[in-house]
Write a protein that holds these residues in place. Structure first.
Motif, mmCIF file in Angstrom:
data_model
loop_
_atom_site.group_PDB
_atom_site.id
_atom_site.type_symbol
_atom_site.label_atom_id
_atom_site.label_comp_id
_atom_site.label_asym_id
_atom_site.label_seq_id
_atom_site.Cartn_x
_atom_site.Cartn_y
_atom_site.Cartn_z
ATOM 1 N N CYS A 89 15.404 21.131 28.084
ATOM 2 C CA CYS A 89 14.490 20.329 27.265
ATOM 3 C C CYS A 89 14.927 18.856 27.282
ATOM 4 O O CYS A 89 16.096 18.530 27.109
ATOM 5 C CB CYS A 89 14.481 20.860 25.831
ATOM 6 S SG CYS A 89 13.282 20.024 24.797
ATOM 7 N N ARG A 90 13.961 17.960 27.464
ATOM 8 C CA ARG A 90 14.250 16.520 27.520
ATOM 9 C C ARG A 90 13.784 15.785 26.257
ATOM 10 O O ARG A 90 14.199 14.673 25.999
ATOM 11 C CB ARG A 90 13.592 15.915 28.744
ATOM 12 C CG ARG A 90 14.155 16.476 30.024
ATOM 13 C CD ARG A 90 13.409 15.941 31.219
ATOM 14 N NE ARG A 90 13.744 16.725 32.389
ATOM 15 C CZ ARG A 90 14.359 16.243 33.445
ATOM 16 N NH1 ARG A 90 14.715 14.995 33.481
ATOM 17 N NH2 ARG A 90 14.610 17.022 34.465
ATOM 18 N N ASP A 91 12.927 16.420 25.501
ATOM 19 C CA ASP A 91 12.381 15.807 24.287
ATOM 20 C C ASP A 91 13.275 16.181 23.102
ATOM 21 O O ASP A 91 13.458 17.357 22.789
ATOM 22 C CB ASP A 91 10.955 16.311 24.076
ATOM 23 C CG ASP A 91 10.273 15.691 22.864
ATOM 24 O OD1 ASP A 91 10.958 15.352 21.893
ATOM 25 O OD2 ASP A 91 9.042 15.558 22.908
ATOM 26 N N ASP A 92 13.822 15.175 22.425
ATOM 27 C CA ASP A 92 14.752 15.421 21.312
ATOM 28 C C ASP A 92 14.091 16.171 20.159
ATOM 29 O O ASP A 92 14.707 17.062 19.565
ATOM 30 C CB ASP A 92 15.332 14.100 20.792
ATOM 31 C CG ASP A 92 16.318 13.483 21.769
ATOM 32 O OD1 ASP A 92 16.881 14.226 22.601
ATOM 33 O OD2 ASP A 92 16.527 12.254 21.695
ATOM 34 N N LYS A 93 12.847 15.832 19.863
ATOM 35 C CA LYS A 93 12.148 16.508 18.763
ATOM 36 C C LYS A 93 11.914 17.981 19.105
ATOM 37 O O LYS A 93 12.140 18.864 18.285
ATOM 38 C CB LYS A 93 10.821 15.804 18.485
ATOM 39 C CG LYS A 93 10.092 16.341 17.283
ATOM 40 C CD LYS A 93 8.834 15.537 17.001
ATOM 41 C CE LYS A 93 8.124 16.113 15.791
ATOM 42 N NZ LYS A 93 6.881 15.385 15.500
ATOM 43 N N GLU A 94 11.492 18.225 20.332
ATOM 44 C CA GLU A 94 11.266 19.607 20.768
ATOM 45 C C GLU A 94 12.589 20.385 20.810
ATOM 46 O O GLU A 94 12.655 21.534 20.395
ATOM 47 C CB GLU A 94 10.603 19.630 22.146
ATOM 48 C CG GLU A 94 10.207 21.020 22.598
ATOM 49 C CD GLU A 94 9.514 21.013 23.950
ATOM 50 O OE1 GLU A 94 9.242 22.121 24.451
ATOM 51 O OE2 GLU A 94 9.227 19.931 24.494
#
Length: 123
Positions: free
Chosen positions: A76-81
Protein backbone atom coordinates in the motif's frame (compact mmCIF):
# COMPACT_ATOMS: atom_id res chain seq x y z
CA UNK A 1 -24.20 -57.67 2.57
CA UNK A 2 -27.18 -55.34 2.50
CA UNK A 3 -29.23 -54.57 -0.59
CA UNK A 4 -27.66 -51.19 -1.46
CA UNK A 5 -24.12 -52.55 -1.06
CA UNK A 6 -25.02 -55.40 -3.43
CA UNK A 7 -26.29 -52.96 -6.05
CA UNK A 8 -23.16 -50.82 -5.71
CA UNK A 9 -20.93 -53.88 -6.02
CA UNK A 10 -22.74 -54.99 -9.15
CA UNK A 11 -22.44 -51.53 -10.77
CA UNK A 12 -18.70 -51.49 -10.01
CA UNK A 13 -18.26 -54.92 -11.61
CA UNK A 14 -20.11 -53.80 -14.76
CA UNK A 15 -18.03 -50.61 -14.98
CA UNK A 16 -14.83 -52.64 -14.59
CA UNK A 17 -15.88 -54.97 -17.40
CA UNK A 18 -16.64 -51.98 -19.67
CA UNK A 19 -13.20 -50.51 -18.89
CA UNK A 20 -14.61 -47.32 -17.42
CA UNK A 21 -11.83 -47.16 -14.82
CA UNK A 22 -8.97 -47.50 -17.31
CA UNK A 23 -8.22 -43.87 -18.13
CA UNK A 24 -8.73 -42.20 -14.79
CA UNK A 25 -6.31 -39.42 -13.87
CA UNK A 26 -3.61 -40.60 -11.48
CA UNK A 27 -4.04 -44.27 -12.37
CA UNK A 28 -1.08 -46.26 -11.11
CA UNK A 29 0.15 -43.42 -8.91
CA UNK A 30 0.03 -43.42 -5.11
CA UNK A 31 -2.78 -41.54 -3.44
CA UNK A 32 -1.85 -38.13 -2.04
CA UNK A 33 -0.62 -38.18 1.54
CA UNK A 34 -3.44 -37.78 4.03
CA UNK A 35 -3.02 -34.40 5.72
CA UNK A 36 -5.30 -35.44 8.57
CA UNK A 37 -2.87 -37.91 10.13
CA UNK A 38 -3.10 -36.20 13.51
CA UNK A 39 -6.90 -36.31 13.57
CA UNK A 40 -8.54 -39.23 15.39
CA UNK A 41 -10.00 -41.87 13.06
CA UNK A 42 -13.58 -41.19 14.11
CA UNK A 43 -13.28 -37.49 13.13
CA UNK A 44 -11.38 -37.77 9.83
CA UNK A 45 -14.41 -38.25 7.59
CA UNK A 46 -16.16 -35.25 9.16
CA UNK A 47 -13.07 -33.10 8.70
CA UNK A 48 -12.70 -34.17 5.07
CA UNK A 49 -16.35 -33.37 4.34
CA UNK A 50 -16.02 -29.92 5.93
CA UNK A 51 -12.73 -29.25 4.13
CA UNK A 52 -14.11 -30.36 0.76
CA UNK A 53 -17.14 -28.14 1.33
CA UNK A 54 -14.90 -25.13 1.87
CA UNK A 55 -15.59 -24.81 5.59
CA UNK A 56 -12.70 -23.91 7.84
CA UNK A 57 -12.53 -23.16 11.56
CA UNK A 58 -12.94 -19.48 12.45
CA UNK A 59 -9.31 -19.13 13.54
CA UNK A 60 -8.10 -20.45 10.18
CA UNK A 61 -10.32 -17.99 8.32
CA UNK A 62 -9.10 -15.14 10.52
CA UNK A 63 -5.48 -16.14 9.95
CA UNK A 64 -6.03 -16.13 6.18
CA UNK A 65 -7.61 -12.68 6.39
CA UNK A 66 -4.70 -11.45 8.52
CA UNK A 67 -2.17 -12.68 5.96
CA UNK A 68 -4.10 -10.96 3.17
CA UNK A 69 -4.18 -7.70 5.11
CA UNK A 70 -0.45 -7.95 5.86
CA UNK A 71 0.24 -8.39 2.14
CA UNK A 72 -1.97 -5.42 1.27
CA UNK A 73 -0.24 -3.25 3.87
CA UNK A 74 3.16 -4.21 2.47
CA UNK A 75 2.28 -2.88 -1.00
CA UNK A 76 0.00 0.00 0.00
CA UNK A 77 1.30 3.47 -0.96
CA UNK A 78 -1.52 5.59 0.44
CA UNK A 79 -0.99 6.45 4.13
CA UNK A 80 -4.70 6.84 4.85
CA UNK A 81 -5.51 3.50 3.23
CA UNK A 82 -2.58 1.83 5.01
CA UNK A 83 -3.86 3.19 8.32
CA UNK A 84 -7.32 1.71 7.66
CA UNK A 85 -5.82 -1.65 6.67
CA UNK A 86 -3.63 -1.64 9.78
CA UNK A 87 -6.66 -0.96 11.96
CA UNK A 88 -8.55 -3.86 10.35
CA UNK A 89 -5.51 -6.10 10.85
CA UNK A 90 -5.27 -5.15 14.53
CA UNK A 91 -8.96 -5.96 15.02
CA UNK A 92 -8.49 -9.38 13.42
CA UNK A 93 -5.40 -10.05 15.55
CA UNK A 94 -7.40 -9.29 18.68
CA UNK A 95 -10.26 -11.57 17.54
CA UNK A 96 -7.76 -14.30 16.66
CA UNK A 97 -6.02 -14.05 20.03
CA UNK A 98 -9.38 -14.14 21.82
CA UNK A 99 -10.38 -17.30 19.92
CA UNK A 100 -7.08 -18.95 20.74
CA UNK A 101 -7.41 -17.95 24.39
CA UNK A 102 -10.94 -19.42 24.56
CA UNK A 103 -9.55 -22.68 23.27
CA UNK A 104 -6.83 -22.58 25.93
CA UNK A 105 -4.11 -22.69 23.28
CA UNK A 106 -1.94 -20.27 25.21
CA UNK A 107 -1.65 -22.81 28.04
CA UNK A 108 -0.63 -25.68 25.78
CA UNK A 109 3.10 -26.37 25.73
CA UNK A 110 2.62 -28.48 22.60
CA UNK A 111 0.99 -25.52 20.85
CA UNK A 112 3.92 -23.27 21.73
CA UNK A 113 6.36 -25.86 20.41
CA UNK A 114 4.58 -26.23 17.07
CA UNK A 115 2.92 -22.84 16.74
CA UNK A 116 4.94 -21.68 13.73
CA UNK A 117 4.31 -24.98 11.91
CA UNK A 118 0.57 -24.77 12.67
CA UNK A 119 0.34 -21.21 11.41
CA UNK A 120 2.31 -22.06 8.28
CA UNK A 121 -0.12 -24.94 7.59
CA UNK A 122 -3.11 -22.61 8.04
CA UNK A 123 -2.23 -20.42 5.10
Amino acid sequence: MDFSAGIAEEKIKVALQKGEFENLPGKGKPLPKDDLTGVPDELRLSYKILKNGGFVPPEVQLKKEMVTLEELIAVCRDDKERSGLTQRLNEKIIRFNNLMEKRKMSQSSAFHSYQHKIYRKMY
